[in-house]
Write a protein that holds these residues in place. Structure first.
Motif, PDB file in Angstrom:
ATOM      1  N   TYR A  54     110.996  27.851  26.589  1.00  0.00           N
ATOM      2  CA  TYR A  54     110.143  27.366  25.501  1.00  0.00           C
ATOM      3  C   TYR A  54     108.775  26.952  26.057  1.00  0.00           C
ATOM      4  CZ  TYR A  54     108.742  24.653  21.381  1.00  0.00           C
ATOM      5  OH  TYR A  54     108.068  24.163  20.290  1.00  0.00           O
ATOM      6  N   GLU A  55     108.800  26.232  27.171  1.00  0.00           N
ATOM      7  CA  GLU A  55     107.540  25.799  27.795  1.00  0.00           C
ATOM      8  C   GLU A  55     106.683  26.994  28.158  1.00  0.00           C
ATOM      9  OE1 GLU A  55     105.770  23.178  31.499  1.00  0.00           O
ATOM     10  OE2 GLU A  55     107.923  23.542  31.410  1.00  0.00           O
ATOM     11  N   SER A  56     107.292  28.023  28.714  1.00  0.00           N
ATOM     12  CA  SER A  56     106.566  29.223  29.097  1.00  0.00           C
ATOM     13  C   SER A  56     105.908  29.883  27.880  1.00  0.00           C
ATOM     14  CB  SER A  56     107.514  30.208  29.794  1.00  0.00           C
ATOM     15  OG  SER A  56     106.840  31.400  30.093  1.00  0.00           O
ATOM     16  N   LYS A  57     106.643  29.973  26.791  1.00  0.00           N
ATOM     17  CA  LYS A  57     106.096  30.581  25.569  1.00  0.00           C
ATOM     18  C   LYS A  57     104.940  29.750  25.015  1.00  0.00           C
ATOM     19  CE  LYS A  57     110.256  32.992  24.119  1.00  0.00           C
ATOM     20  NZ  LYS A  57     111.322  33.096  23.107  1.00  0.00           N
ATOM     21  N   ILE A  58     105.100  28.448  25.017  1.00  0.00           N
ATOM     22  CA  ILE A  58     104.033  27.567  24.514  1.00  0.00           C
ATOM     23  C   ILE A  58     102.794  27.712  25.392  1.00  0.00           C
ATOM     24  CG2 ILE A  58     103.339  25.152  24.170  1.00  0.00           C
ATOM     25  CD1 ILE A  58     105.181  26.221  21.969  1.00  0.00           C
ATOM     26  N   ARG A  59     102.983  27.723  26.707  1.00  0.00           N
ATOM     27  CA  ARG A  59     101.834  27.858  27.620  1.00  0.00           C
ATOM     28  C   ARG A  59     101.114  29.188  27.417  1.00  0.00           C
ATOM     29  NH1 ARG A  59     100.778  24.020  30.911  1.00  0.00           N
ATOM     30  NH2 ARG A  59     102.325  22.465  31.454  1.00  0.00           N
ATOM     31  N   GLN A  60     101.877  30.252  27.192  1.00  0.00           N
ATOM     32  CA  GLN A  60     101.264  31.561  26.916  1.00  0.00           C
ATOM     33  C   GLN A  60     100.414  31.487  25.644  1.00  0.00           C
ATOM     34  OE1 GLN A  60     104.432  34.421  26.708  1.00  0.00           O
ATOM     35  NE2 GLN A  60     104.859  34.322  28.894  1.00  0.00           N
ATOM     36  N   ASN A  61     100.968  30.871  24.622  1.00  0.00           N
ATOM     37  CA  ASN A  61     100.224  30.737  23.367  1.00  0.00           C
ATOM     38  C   ASN A  61      98.998  29.847  23.530  1.00  0.00           C
ATOM     39  OD1 ASN A  61     101.884  32.412  21.834  1.00  0.00           O
ATOM     40  ND2 ASN A  61     103.268  30.750  21.303  1.00  0.00           N
ATOM     41  N   LEU A  62      99.145  28.763  24.262  1.00  0.00           N
ATOM     42  CA  LEU A  62      98.002  27.880  24.510  1.00  0.00           C
ATOM     43  C   LEU A  62      96.917  28.607  25.293  1.00  0.00           C
ATOM     44  CD1 LEU A  62      99.788  24.516  25.390  1.00  0.00           C
ATOM     45  CD2 LEU A  62      98.339  24.961  23.396  1.00  0.00           C
ATOM     46  N   ASP A  63      97.329  29.424  26.247  1.00  0.00           N
ATOM     47  CA  ASP A  63      96.364  30.165  27.057  1.00  0.00           C
ATOM     48  C   ASP A  63      95.507  31.071  26.176  1.00  0.00           C
ATOM     49  OD1 ASP A  63      95.155  30.868  29.510  1.00  0.00           O
ATOM     50  OD2 ASP A  63      96.400  32.669  29.625  1.00  0.00           O
ATOM     51  N   LYS A  64      96.102  31.628  25.146  1.00  0.00           N
ATOM     52  CA  LYS A  64      95.353  32.484  24.219  1.00  0.00           C
ATOM     53  C   LYS A  64      94.535  31.652  23.224  1.00  0.00           C
ATOM     54  CE  LYS A  64      99.013  35.925  24.326  1.00  0.00           C
ATOM     55  NZ  LYS A  64     100.149  36.460  23.568  1.00  0.00           N
ATOM     56  N   TYR A  65      95.076  30.529  22.805  1.00  0.00           N
ATOM     57  CA  TYR A  65      94.489  29.734  21.732  1.00  0.00           C
ATOM     58  C   TYR A  65      93.338  28.835  22.196  1.00  0.00           C
ATOM     59  CZ  TYR A  65      94.264  26.463  17.799  1.00  0.00           C
ATOM     60  OH  TYR A  65      93.841  25.693  16.754  1.00  0.00           O
ATOM     61  N   LEU A  66      93.501  28.208  23.344  1.00  0.00           N
ATOM     62  CA  LEU A  66      92.509  27.226  23.807  1.00  0.00           C
ATOM     63  C   LEU A  66      91.338  27.921  24.489  1.00  0.00           C
ATOM     64  CD1 LEU A  66      94.916  24.514  25.253  1.00  0.00           C
ATOM     65  CD2 LEU A  66      93.788  24.532  23.017  1.00  0.00           C
ATOM     66  N   ARG A  72      91.791  23.049  27.884  1.00  0.00           N
ATOM     67  CA  ARG A  72      92.697  23.790  28.777  1.00  0.00           C
ATOM     68  C   ARG A  72      93.187  22.906  29.920  1.00  0.00           C
ATOM     69  NH1 ARG A  72      92.814  29.165  28.049  1.00  0.00           N
ATOM     70  NH2 ARG A  72      93.267  29.585  30.237  1.00  0.00           N
ATOM     71  N   VAL A  73      92.307  22.055  30.422  1.00  0.00           N
ATOM     72  CA  VAL A  73      92.646  21.169  31.541  1.00  0.00           C
ATOM     73  C   VAL A  73      93.804  20.224  31.166  1.00  0.00           C
ATOM     74  CG1 VAL A  73      91.427  18.940  31.833  1.00  0.00           C
ATOM     75  CG2 VAL A  73      90.974  20.788  33.371  1.00  0.00           C
ATOM     76  N   LEU A  74      93.877  19.829  29.910  1.00  0.00           N
ATOM     77  CA  LEU A  74      94.958  18.947  29.456  1.00  0.00           C
ATOM     78  C   LEU A  74      96.338  19.556  29.667  1.00  0.00           C
ATOM     79  CD1 LEU A  74      93.497  17.690  26.065  1.00  0.00           C
ATOM     80  CD2 LEU A  74      93.869  16.327  28.110  1.00  0.00           C
ATOM     81  N   PHE A  75      96.405  20.885  29.674  1.00  0.00           N
ATOM     82  CA  PHE A  75      97.680  21.579  29.799  1.00  0.00           C
ATOM     83  C   PHE A  75      97.821  22.314  31.132  1.00  0.00           C
ATOM     84  CE2 PHE A  75      96.839  21.038  25.314  1.00  0.00           C
ATOM     85  CZ  PHE A  75      98.038  20.506  24.880  1.00  0.00           C
ATOM     86  N   GLY A  76      96.924  22.012  32.057  1.00  0.00           N
ATOM     87  CA  GLY A  76      96.999  22.623  33.374  1.00  0.00           C
ATOM     88  C   GLY A  76      96.711  24.109  33.363  1.00  0.00           C
ATOM     89  N   LEU A  77      95.929  24.562  32.404  1.00  0.00           N
ATOM     90  CA  LEU A  77      95.563  25.987  32.324  1.00  0.00           C
ATOM     91  C   LEU A  77      94.277  26.227  33.106  1.00  0.00           C
ATOM     92  CD1 LEU A  77      96.230  26.514  28.512  1.00  0.00           C
ATOM     93  CD2 LEU A  77      97.657  27.303  30.399  1.00  0.00           C
ATOM     94  N   PRO A  78      94.133  27.421  33.648  1.00  0.00           N
ATOM     95  CA  PRO A  78      92.906  27.709  34.391  1.00  0.00           C
ATOM     96  C   PRO A  78      91.688  27.715  33.475  1.00  0.00           C
ATOM     97  CG  PRO A  78      94.251  29.692  34.171  1.00  0.00           C
ATOM     98  CD  PRO A  78      95.048  28.549  33.620  1.00  0.00           C
TER      99      PRO A  78
END
Length: 83
Positions: A54-66, A72-78
């Motif tokens: 579930y976390e992986s799917k959410i992170r993938q979606n956040l990566d596209k959305y944010l 992005r920094v809030l979720f540890g995304l590049p």
């Protein structure tokens, strides 16, 4: 004050009351929307803690959305490089 002036003053007062009621309703709707977002966010975060898939799917979606790096920094995304 003649009748027309009284009616115009009454109209002005009614318009002010209508505007105040609209403002109160708008504020109420904003608060409800904020509460919905908080509750959904809490549910998603809890799901992310309990399931790696579930976390992986959410992170993938956040990566596209944010699109803002500060978000992005809030979720540890590049960060997204601009330009």
């Amino acid at each position: 004050m003649n009748e027309l002036e009284r009616l115009l003053e009454k109209e002005k007062q009614i318009k002010a009351k209508i505007q105040a009621a609209k403002s109160r309703e708008s504020e109420k709707q904003r608060k409800l929307e904020t509460r919905r977002k908080i509750l959904i966010g809490a549910m998603v975060l809890e799901g992310m803690k309990n399931s790696e898939e579930y976390e992986s799917k959410i992170r993938q979606n956040l990566d596209k959305y944010l699109t803002k790096n500060k978000d992005r920094v809030l979720f540890g995304l590049p960060e997204i490089k601009e330009g």
